[in-house]
Design a protein around this motif. Structure first.
Motif, short mmCIF file in Angstrom:
data_model
loop_
_atom_site.label_atom_id
_atom_site.label_comp_id
_atom_site.label_asym_id
_atom_site.label_seq_id
_atom_site.Cartn_x
_atom_site.Cartn_y
_atom_site.Cartn_z
N GLY A 49 1.25 21.25 -12.75
CA GLY A 49 0.30 22.31 -12.46
C GLY A 49 -0.65 22.64 -13.59
N SER A 50 -0.52 21.97 -14.73
CA SER A 50 -1.39 22.25 -15.88
C SER A 50 -2.47 21.18 -15.96
CB SER A 50 -0.56 22.26 -17.17
OG SER A 50 -1.40 22.41 -18.29
N VAL A 51 -3.73 21.62 -16.02
CA VAL A 51 -4.86 20.68 -16.06
C VAL A 51 -4.82 19.91 -17.37
CG1 VAL A 51 -7.36 20.48 -16.14
CG2 VAL A 51 -6.29 22.10 -14.56
N GLN A 52 -4.85 18.59 -17.27
CA GLN A 52 -4.87 17.72 -18.44
C GLN A 52 -6.27 17.19 -18.73
OE1 GLN A 52 -1.69 17.29 -20.00
NE2 GLN A 52 -1.29 18.89 -18.48
N LYS A 53 -7.06 17.00 -17.67
CA LYS A 53 -8.42 16.48 -17.82
C LYS A 53 -9.26 17.01 -16.68
CE LYS A 53 -11.62 13.51 -19.38
NZ LYS A 53 -12.19 13.55 -20.74
N ILE A 54 -10.46 17.51 -17.00
CA ILE A 54 -11.38 18.00 -15.98
C ILE A 54 -12.76 17.41 -16.23
CG2 ILE A 54 -11.90 20.12 -17.27
CD1 ILE A 54 -12.10 21.53 -14.51
N TRP A 55 -13.36 16.86 -15.15
CA TRP A 55 -14.68 16.23 -15.25
C TRP A 55 -14.61 15.08 -16.23
CZ3 TRP A 55 -18.11 15.72 -11.83
CH2 TRP A 55 -19.47 15.50 -12.08
N ALA A 56 -15.68 14.55 -16.66
CA ALA A 56 -15.65 13.42 -17.59
C ALA A 56 -17.04 13.11 -18.07
CB ALA A 56 -15.06 12.18 -16.90
N PHE A 57 -17.11 12.18 -19.02
CA PHE A 57 -18.38 11.67 -19.52
C PHE A 57 -19.35 12.79 -19.90
CE2 PHE A 57 -16.98 8.25 -16.53
CZ PHE A 57 -16.59 7.36 -17.51
N LEU A 58 -18.90 13.62 -20.83
CA LEU A 58 -19.75 14.70 -21.29
C LEU A 58 -20.81 14.20 -22.27
CD1 LEU A 58 -17.07 17.49 -21.76
CD2 LEU A 58 -18.52 17.03 -19.78
N THR A 59 -20.75 12.91 -22.59
CA THR A 59 -21.81 12.32 -23.43
C THR A 59 -22.88 11.74 -22.52
OG1 THR A 59 -20.58 10.23 -23.50
CG2 THR A 59 -20.12 11.82 -25.23
N ASP A 60 -23.61 10.73 -22.99
CA ASP A 60 -24.69 10.20 -22.17
C ASP A 60 -24.19 9.26 -21.08
OD1 ASP A 60 -23.82 8.33 -23.94
OD2 ASP A 60 -25.81 7.59 -24.51
N VAL A 61 -22.89 8.90 -21.09
CA VAL A 61 -22.32 8.06 -20.04
C VAL A 61 -22.02 8.92 -18.82
CG1 VAL A 61 -20.43 6.50 -19.49
CG2 VAL A 61 -21.35 6.55 -21.80
N ARG A 62 -22.30 8.39 -17.63
CA ARG A 62 -22.23 9.25 -16.45
C ARG A 62 -21.27 8.79 -15.37
NH1 ARG A 62 -23.71 13.80 -18.49
NH2 ARG A 62 -25.73 13.72 -19.52
N THR A 63 -21.01 7.48 -15.20
CA THR A 63 -20.17 7.02 -14.10
C THR A 63 -19.16 6.01 -14.61
OG1 THR A 63 -21.65 5.18 -13.54
CG2 THR A 63 -22.09 7.29 -12.48
N GLY A 64 -18.06 5.83 -13.83
CA GLY A 64 -17.08 4.84 -14.24
C GLY A 64 -15.68 5.20 -13.80
N MET A 65 -14.68 4.81 -14.64
CA MET A 65 -13.26 5.04 -14.36
C MET A 65 -12.61 5.82 -15.49
SD MET A 65 -12.39 3.66 -11.42
CE MET A 65 -10.61 3.56 -11.59
N LEU A 66 -11.63 6.62 -15.12
CA LEU A 66 -10.79 7.33 -16.09
C LEU A 66 -9.38 6.80 -15.97
CD1 LEU A 66 -13.05 9.58 -15.08
CD2 LEU A 66 -11.74 11.02 -16.62
N VAL A 67 -8.71 6.61 -17.11
CA VAL A 67 -7.34 6.09 -17.13
C VAL A 67 -6.50 6.98 -18.04
CG1 VAL A 67 -5.84 4.12 -17.58
CG2 VAL A 67 -8.18 3.74 -16.75
N ALA A 68 -5.41 7.53 -17.48
CA ALA A 68 -4.45 8.31 -18.25
C ALA A 68 -3.15 7.52 -18.35
CB ALA A 68 -4.19 9.66 -17.59
N VAL A 69 -2.56 7.49 -19.54
CA VAL A 69 -1.31 6.76 -19.78
C VAL A 69 -0.23 7.79 -20.12
CG1 VAL A 69 -0.17 5.01 -21.18
CG2 VAL A 69 -2.59 4.76 -20.61
N ILE A 70 0.88 7.75 -19.38
CA ILE A 70 1.92 8.77 -19.50
C ILE A 70 3.21 8.12 -19.98
CG2 ILE A 70 3.25 10.52 -18.26
CD1 ILE A 70 0.89 10.70 -16.28
N ASP A 71 3.79 8.70 -21.03
CA ASP A 71 5.05 8.21 -21.62
C ASP A 71 6.19 8.43 -20.62
OD1 ASP A 71 7.50 8.10 -23.10
OD2 ASP A 71 6.34 8.30 -24.94
N PRO A 72 6.92 7.39 -20.25
CA PRO A 72 8.00 7.55 -19.26
C PRO A 72 9.20 8.32 -19.79
CG PRO A 72 8.05 5.33 -20.17
CD PRO A 72 6.82 5.99 -20.73
N VAL A 73 9.33 8.44 -21.10
CA VAL A 73 10.46 9.16 -21.67
C VAL A 73 10.18 10.65 -21.72
CG1 VAL A 73 11.89 9.45 -23.71
CG2 VAL A 73 11.22 7.15 -22.98
N SER A 74 9.02 11.01 -22.28
CA SER A 74 8.70 12.43 -22.44
C SER A 74 7.88 13.00 -21.29
CB SER A 74 7.91 12.63 -23.74
OG SER A 74 6.64 12.00 -23.65
#
Length: 563
Positions: A49-74
């Motif tokens: 329930g806690s936001v980790q990432k909102i929106w994206a590409f706040l620089t001059d880049v505008r479109t594409g893919m986002l990838v989050a990697v999550i540790d399976p232990v923690s």
């Protein structure tokens, strides 16, 4: 023994007397689409329930893919440095071939078994990815990656492996769709620690003893013990660390100074990368010399004068303080203070008493005046309080909760005005009466309060306004070494004081006497000050001659004013 210990990524099953690493479920939620068909703030991912990432590409880049990697232990996402700040997801402008190559290289470096969440931000250009990058998405369960069209929102979540088994994908039909993905993961920690309760206080540390064993006899885990010293002010320091389980008994008398560290904590660090099973603690013990223990003991003796009290009366309080421990105490410091109705603290007494050996009982008494304590108050007593010079308790004790007490008491406010009486040569004159040029003016003040004596000259202000003067002049009790007013203070219980003013008025005319008076509670003698005019005639005269009865036959009386 381990009931109240602190656990980090380790749990203790009391019924089975077994330790385990924490298994924790974390919810995963992701939402995306195409702006402006979807508000920009609706593109995000959350963990529990806690936001980790909102929106994206706040620089001059505008479109594409986002990838989050999550540790399976923690269950925690990795953090990355982006041009616009720290981010819990990497961003790739996949319209560019170089960025698609960077995305492939990034996904190749993700360790096996890690969870991966990938989703589009605006146009993803998935049809342009090519087989090598598509295979990277196959490894996280994105089996439909080759069928995604340019305008379809896309989310995939899975654990990186080589099975190519579909895991969790969400695909929109067109760019106006807002899509969501919900999933969960079960974490399994491989390391953690157990931290003991605070041990002490001690006057001397002696030895440490501890035992542990492998989980069900399978020796894949490791454990190391640390000894943490705690100063009287709460500061901590690791004094011993990396103690192996083979060192089961350890003398610490020379390693830990109780004068510096009167408290200790033990901390066992555990790890098992193979079976994820922590070592099993059997016991840990610290042998030490203890410290004294005293306590308030009203069951032996308690006295409080009375409640409520009249303002000005004295509080009288006494209670017993009992050394109930096994060690003698030095001279005992005792502190008293009052918390008034406005929650302001007033120190009453802070002093040391005699030495306090085992079994000793101190019957301590305190008395103070209740002036300015009108209303509901509380009297506090604390045995062995914090030393104001060192910032720590004056003497080490086993416990402190039984050293402090609070007693409420009410004080009835003194609201009654005092009574003011003024006479000239023993006579209460009327306004504009003629008086002697050298009268004895006596000013008396009476108060009903039997505790706050009228014994202070600052309670009075006396003024004389002479003829042809516009402002009255203050008559001070003493001025230039000469006493003008003679003050006789009250002697309780008769709370009455007086001022004798032997005045000299050389000038004929109308004078004015003004007197301001108040009692010790600042109650004025009247809403307005006492004022009276009087006339002085210095020459010898006979005036206002009247006779009665008039007419008369055989006798008459004459009334006249003689100056």
């Amino acid at each position: 023994q381990f009931k109240n210990d602190k656990y980090e990524y380790v749990t203790f099953n009391r019924s089975g007397r077994k330790f385990d690493f924490v298994n924790d479920f974390k919810s995963i939620f992701c939402q995306t689409g195409f702006y402006p068909y979807m508000p920009w703030a609706d593109e995000f991912y959350k963990i529990n329930g806690s936001v980790q990432k909102i929106w994206a590409f706040l620089t001059d880049v505008r479109t594409g893919m986002l990838v989050a990697v999550i540790d399976p232990v923690s269950g925690k996402p990795r953090e990355y440095a982006l041009p616009d700040g720290r981010s819990l997801a990497m961003e790739f402008e996949t319209s560019l071939p170089s960025e698609r190559t960077r995305l492939k290289n990034f996904m190749d470096t993700i360790p096996m078994g890690y969870y991966v969440l990938a989703y589009n931000h605006m146009f993803h250009h998935i049809p342009d990815f090519g087989e090598p990058l598509w295979k990277c998405f196959d490894s996280i369960g994105g089996n439909n990656i080759r069928n995604i069209q340019y305008g379809q929102p896309y989310i995939v979540f899975g654990k990186k492996d080589t099975s190519l088994v579909a895991q969790n994908e969400t695909i929109g039909t067109s760019q106006i769709d807002e899509i969501q993905l919900t999933d969960s993961i079960k974490t399994k920690w491989v390391q953690g620690f157990i931290e003991s309760e605070v041990i002490g206080p001690a006057s001397r540390w002696d030895s440490l003893h501890w035992r542990s064993k492998a989980y069900e006899g399978i020796q894949t885990d490791s454990i190391r013990l640390a000894v943490i010293g705690i100063k009287a002010n709460g500061d901590t320091a690791t004094l011993l660390s990396g103690i192996p389980p083979e060192t089961k008994d350890l003398f610490i008398r020379n390693d830990v100074d109780a004068n510096i560290y009167p408290y200790l904590k033990l901390k066992a660090y555990m790890r098992d990368d193979s079976l994820h099973t922590p070592p099993q603690m059997e016991r840990w013990q610290v042998i030490y010399e203890g410290v004294p223990e005293t306590a308030l003991d009203p069951s032996i003796h308690y006295y409080f004068y009375k409640d409520p009290l009249q303002e000005g009366d004295n509080v009288k309080f006494c209670t017993a303080i009992h050394n109930i421990g096994d060690y003698d105490m030095d001279s005992l410091l005792i502190s008293y203070w009052v918390l008034d109705k406005n929650k302001n603290s007033h120190l009453i007494e802070y002093k040391k008493h005699r030495q306090h050996p085992v079994g000793d009982i101190i019957r301590d008494t305190v008395s103070f005046n209740t002036k300015d304590y009108a209303g509901l108050n509380s009297l506090w007593i604390e045995a062995n309080p914090i030393d104001t010079l060192t910032g720590v308790y004056d003497q080490l004790e086993q416990y402190h909760f039984n050293n402090i007490g609070e007693i409420y008491f009410n004080v009835a406010e003194d609201k009654t005005n005092p009574l003011l009486d003024v006479t000239f040569d023993g006579v209460r004159i009327l306004n504009n009466d003629i008086v002697s040029a050298k009268p004895e003016i006596l000013i008396q003040l009476n108060d009903e309060n039997k505790f706050l004596a009228l014994d202070d000259t600052t309670l009075f202000k006396v003024y004389i306004q002479s003829p042809n003067e516009y402002n009255p002049k203050r008559i001070f009790f003493e001025e230039n070494g000469q006493k003008n007013l003679i003050f006789t203070p009250a002697s309780l219980p008769e709370n009455s004081c007086k001022i004798q003013y032997n005045a000299t008025f050389p000038e004929d005319g109308i004078y004015k006497l003004l007197v301001n008076a108040k009692d010790r509670s600042r109650n004025k003698s009247g809403e307005i000050e006492y004022k009276i005019n009087f006339e002085v005639i210095n020459r010898s005269t006979i005036t206002e001659v009247l006779n009665w009865p008039n007419p008369f036959s055989t006798a008459t009386h004459f009334v006249f004013t003689l100056t």
